[in-house]
Enzyme design. Structure first.
Site, PDB file in Angstrom:
ATOM      1  N   HIS A 135       0.733  -1.248  -0.058  1.00 34.99           N
ATOM      2  CA  HIS A 135      -0.127   0.049   0.298  1.00 34.99           C
ATOM      3  C   HIS A 135       0.709   1.212  -0.098  1.00 34.99           C
ATOM      4  O   HIS A 135       0.128   2.233  -0.023  1.00 34.99           O
ATOM      5  CB  HIS A 135      -1.036   0.041   1.220  1.00 34.99           C
ATOM      6  CG  HIS A 135      -1.709  -1.104   1.057  1.00 34.99           C
ATOM      7  ND1 HIS A 135      -1.480  -2.170   1.774  1.00 34.99           N
ATOM      8  CD2 HIS A 135      -3.127  -1.273   0.805  1.00 34.99           C
ATOM      9  CE1 HIS A 135      -2.591  -3.228   1.822  1.00 34.99           C
ATOM     10  NE2 HIS A 135      -3.484  -2.523   1.114  1.00 34.99           N
ATOM     11  N   GLY A 181      -5.228  11.121   9.907  1.00 35.40           N
ATOM     12  CA  GLY A 181      -5.837  10.129   9.215  1.00 35.40           C
ATOM     13  C   GLY A 181      -6.350  10.624   7.776  1.00 35.40           C
ATOM     14  O   GLY A 181      -6.345   9.952   6.867  1.00 35.40           O
ATOM     15  N   ARG A 231      -4.597  16.335   5.089  1.00 33.88           N
ATOM     16  CA  ARG A 231      -3.898  16.833   6.119  1.00 33.88           C
ATOM     17  C   ARG A 231      -2.481  16.681   6.089  1.00 33.88           C
ATOM     18  O   ARG A 231      -1.497  17.559   6.612  1.00 33.88           O
ATOM     19  CB  ARG A 231      -4.489  16.547   7.422  1.00 33.88           C
ATOM     20  CG  ARG A 231      -3.841  17.096   8.670  1.00 33.88           C
ATOM     21  CD  ARG A 231      -4.139  16.729  10.042  1.00 33.88           C
ATOM     22  NE  ARG A 231      -5.662  16.961  10.133  1.00 33.88           N
ATOM     23  CZ  ARG A 231      -6.617  16.127  10.739  1.00 33.88           C
ATOM     24  NH1 ARG A 231      -6.097  14.943  11.052  1.00 33.88           N
ATOM     25  NH2 ARG A 231      -7.870  16.504  11.063  1.00 33.88           N
ATOM     26  N   ARG A 273      -3.804   4.601  -3.675  1.00 36.30           N
ATOM     27  CA  ARG A 273      -5.325   4.834  -3.345  1.00 36.30           C
ATOM     28  C   ARG A 273      -5.432   6.310  -2.732  1.00 36.30           C
ATOM     29  O   ARG A 273      -6.307   6.494  -1.788  1.00 36.30           O
ATOM     30  CB  ARG A 273      -5.523   3.766  -2.093  1.00 36.30           C
ATOM     31  CG  ARG A 273      -5.259   2.388  -2.462  1.00 36.30           C
ATOM     32  CD  ARG A 273      -5.791   1.224  -1.538  1.00 36.30           C
ATOM     33  NE  ARG A 273      -5.754  -0.094  -1.904  1.00 36.30           N
ATOM     34  CZ  ARG A 273      -6.789  -0.791  -2.057  1.00 36.30           C
ATOM     35  NH1 ARG A 273      -8.050  -0.353  -1.315  1.00 36.30           N
ATOM     36  NH2 ARG A 273      -6.898  -2.073  -2.409  1.00 36.30           N
ATOM     37  N   ARG A 294       0.581   9.728  16.066  1.00 34.34           N
ATOM     38  CA  ARG A 294      -0.801  10.190  15.322  1.00 34.34           C
ATOM     39  C   ARG A 294      -1.103  11.347  15.574  1.00 34.34           C
ATOM     40  O   ARG A 294      -0.814  12.131  16.676  1.00 34.34           O
ATOM     41  CB  ARG A 294      -1.988   9.142  15.825  1.00 34.34           C
ATOM     42  CG  ARG A 294      -3.460   9.659  15.730  1.00 34.34           C
ATOM     43  CD  ARG A 294      -4.183   8.852  15.779  1.00 34.34           C
ATOM     44  NE  ARG A 294      -5.675   9.252  16.071  1.00 34.34           N
ATOM     45  CZ  ARG A 294      -6.296   9.822  14.963  1.00 34.34           C
ATOM     46  NH1 ARG A 294      -5.928  10.115  14.046  1.00 34.34           N
ATOM     47  NH2 ARG A 294      -7.698  10.204  15.518  1.00 34.34           N
ATOM     48  N   SER A 331      -7.909  14.217  15.017  1.00 31.49           N
ATOM     49  CA  SER A 331      -8.987  14.958  15.728  1.00 31.49           C
ATOM     50  C   SER A 331      -9.552  14.032  16.645  1.00 31.49           C
ATOM     51  O   SER A 331      -9.587  12.934  16.521  1.00 31.49           O
ATOM     52  CB  SER A 331     -10.169  15.441  14.616  1.00 31.49           C
ATOM     53  OG  SER A 331     -10.243  14.414  13.814  1.00 31.49           O
ATOM     54  N   MET A 372     -10.557   7.380  16.432  1.00 31.16           N
ATOM     55  CA  MET A 372     -10.878   6.028  15.843  1.00 31.16           C
ATOM     56  C   MET A 372      -9.535   5.229  15.588  1.00 31.16           C
ATOM     57  O   MET A 372      -9.744   4.145  15.017  1.00 31.16           O
ATOM     58  CB  MET A 372     -11.863   6.251  14.514  1.00 31.16           C
ATOM     59  CG  MET A 372     -12.965   6.676  14.897  1.00 31.16           C
ATOM     60  SD  MET A 372     -14.214   6.862  13.239  1.00 31.16           S
ATOM     61  CE  MET A 372     -14.524   5.050  13.232  1.00 31.16           C
ATOM     62  N   SER A 380     -12.197  18.632  17.698  1.00 30.82           N
ATOM     63  CA  SER A 380     -12.861  19.185  16.637  1.00 30.82           C
ATOM     64  C   SER A 380     -14.346  19.202  16.955  1.00 30.82           C
ATOM     65  O   SER A 380     -14.965  19.834  16.157  1.00 30.82           O
ATOM     66  CB  SER A 380     -12.628  18.303  15.459  1.00 30.82           C
ATOM     67  OG  SER A 380     -13.102  17.081  15.639  1.00 30.82           O
ATOM     68  N   ASP A 381     -14.791  18.475  18.098  1.00 28.66           N
ATOM     69  CA  ASP A 381     -16.294  18.637  18.244  1.00 28.66           C
ATOM     70  C   ASP A 381     -16.384  18.292  19.726  1.00 28.66           C
ATOM     71  O   ASP A 381     -15.343  17.458  20.228  1.00 28.66           O
ATOM     72  CB  ASP A 381     -17.045  17.704  17.446  1.00 28.66           C
ATOM     73  CG  ASP A 381     -16.850  16.219  17.386  1.00 28.66           C
ATOM     74  OD1 ASP A 381     -17.352  15.582  17.879  1.00 28.66           O
ATOM     75  OD2 ASP A 381     -15.609  15.873  16.843  1.00 28.66           O
ATOM     76  N   ARG A 441     -10.501  21.099   9.816  1.00 28.84           N
ATOM     77  CA  ARG A 441      -9.581  20.125  10.549  1.00 28.84           C
ATOM     78  C   ARG A 441      -8.677  19.536   9.583  1.00 28.84           C
ATOM     79  O   ARG A 441      -7.739  19.062   9.872  1.00 28.84           O
ATOM     80  CB  ARG A 441     -10.842  18.845  10.397  1.00 28.84           C
ATOM     81  CG  ARG A 441     -11.907  18.948  11.344  1.00 28.84           C
ATOM     82  CD  ARG A 441     -12.795  17.691  11.303  1.00 28.84           C
ATOM     83  NE  ARG A 441     -14.116  18.159  12.075  1.00 28.84           N
ATOM     84  CZ  ARG A 441     -14.901  16.969  12.606  1.00 28.84           C
ATOM     85  NH1 ARG A 441     -14.418  15.816  12.297  1.00 28.84           N
ATOM     86  NH2 ARG A 441     -16.046  17.161  13.283  1.00 28.84           N
TER      87      ARG A 441
END
Length: 232
Positions: free
Chosen positions: A4, A20, A24, A43, A87, A90, A180, A203-204, A217
């Site tokens: 990948h 993610g 970004r 991808r 990592r 958000s 996540m 972010s929220d 974001r």
């Protein structure tokens, strides 16, 4: 090359930032790195390598969720010799005192993912941050007057839950926020004896229902990136 990631040997640094969102990753390279180049667009999952204050650093998009992130982490570690993975993503706040754009550093990651169920039968494995990276990040933030929150986060498999109040149980037990990928990252880092840390920007908020835009974001969160780049 791996399945990948189409980078050649030596294209990827030993220290990699992991957003993610691949866009970004592009923004980080354009904003913070000198002499950067794109080593991957398989991808559409963009990866870049450049220099930050003379230090070689790579940035690789991972996609959303533990399964996607683990594909890239596995290949970065085993095919490209990556030693430090941070990592930069958000997160959704679970606490009243954690607001939009606050920075959360994950000391540990609870999870609704089944990623470790087959490894640890009838037991709960607790994935944690690398202590050295965590301390470096916390000390840099303190020295530069960047407020942070640190503690347990939740790595969830579902973005849209059926029960909108499900977060309250986690909040009651002190979980700071939800995202996540972190539990997967910390687990694979432990498995292959490399270092990992998750630095997140709110972010929220599930408490206030406030949120920042998708564009923000993708192309903001400067303090989070600054901390990450000075953690290696």
């Amino acid at each position: 090359m791996s399945i990948h990631i189409e980078a050649k040997k030596g294209d990827i640094a030993e220290s990699v930032l992991l957003p993610g969102d691949p866009l970004r990753a592009k923004w980080i390279a354009e904003t913070f790195l000198d002499d950067y180049f794109c080593y991957n667009d398989v991808r559409g999952m963009l990866g870049f390598t450049g220099y930050y204050h003379g230090k070689k650093v790579s940035v690789q998009g991972t996609g959303m969720g533990v399964p996607s992130a683990l594909i890239y982490c596995h290949e970065l570690i085993n095919d490209y010799g990556v030693k430090n993975l941070i990592r930069v993503g958000s997160t959704g706040s679970y606490q009243k005192n954690i607001n939009l754009r606050d920075i959360v550093i994950a000391m540990a990651a609870s999870s609704t993912s089944g990623i470790n169920n087959s490894r640890f039968i009838n037991a709960d494995y607790s994935p944690t941050a690398d202590f050295e990276l965590f301390m470096n990040a916390a000390l840099y933030a303190k020295k530069n007057n960047i407020p942070i929150k640190a503690g347990n986060v939740l790595t969830a498999d579902e973005f849209y839950e059926d029960d909108v109040n499900a977060y309250k149980k986690w909040a009651e037990f002190g979980v700071l926020s939800v995202e996540m990928e972190t539990a997967g990252l910390y687990t694979i880092a432990a498995k292959f004896n490399v270092k990992a840390l998750s630095i997140l920007t709110v972010s929220d908020s599930l408490v206030t229902k406030k949120a920042i835009s998708a564009e923000e974001r993708e192309s903001s969160f400067n303090n989070m990136i600054e901390i990450a780049l000075n953690t290696f």
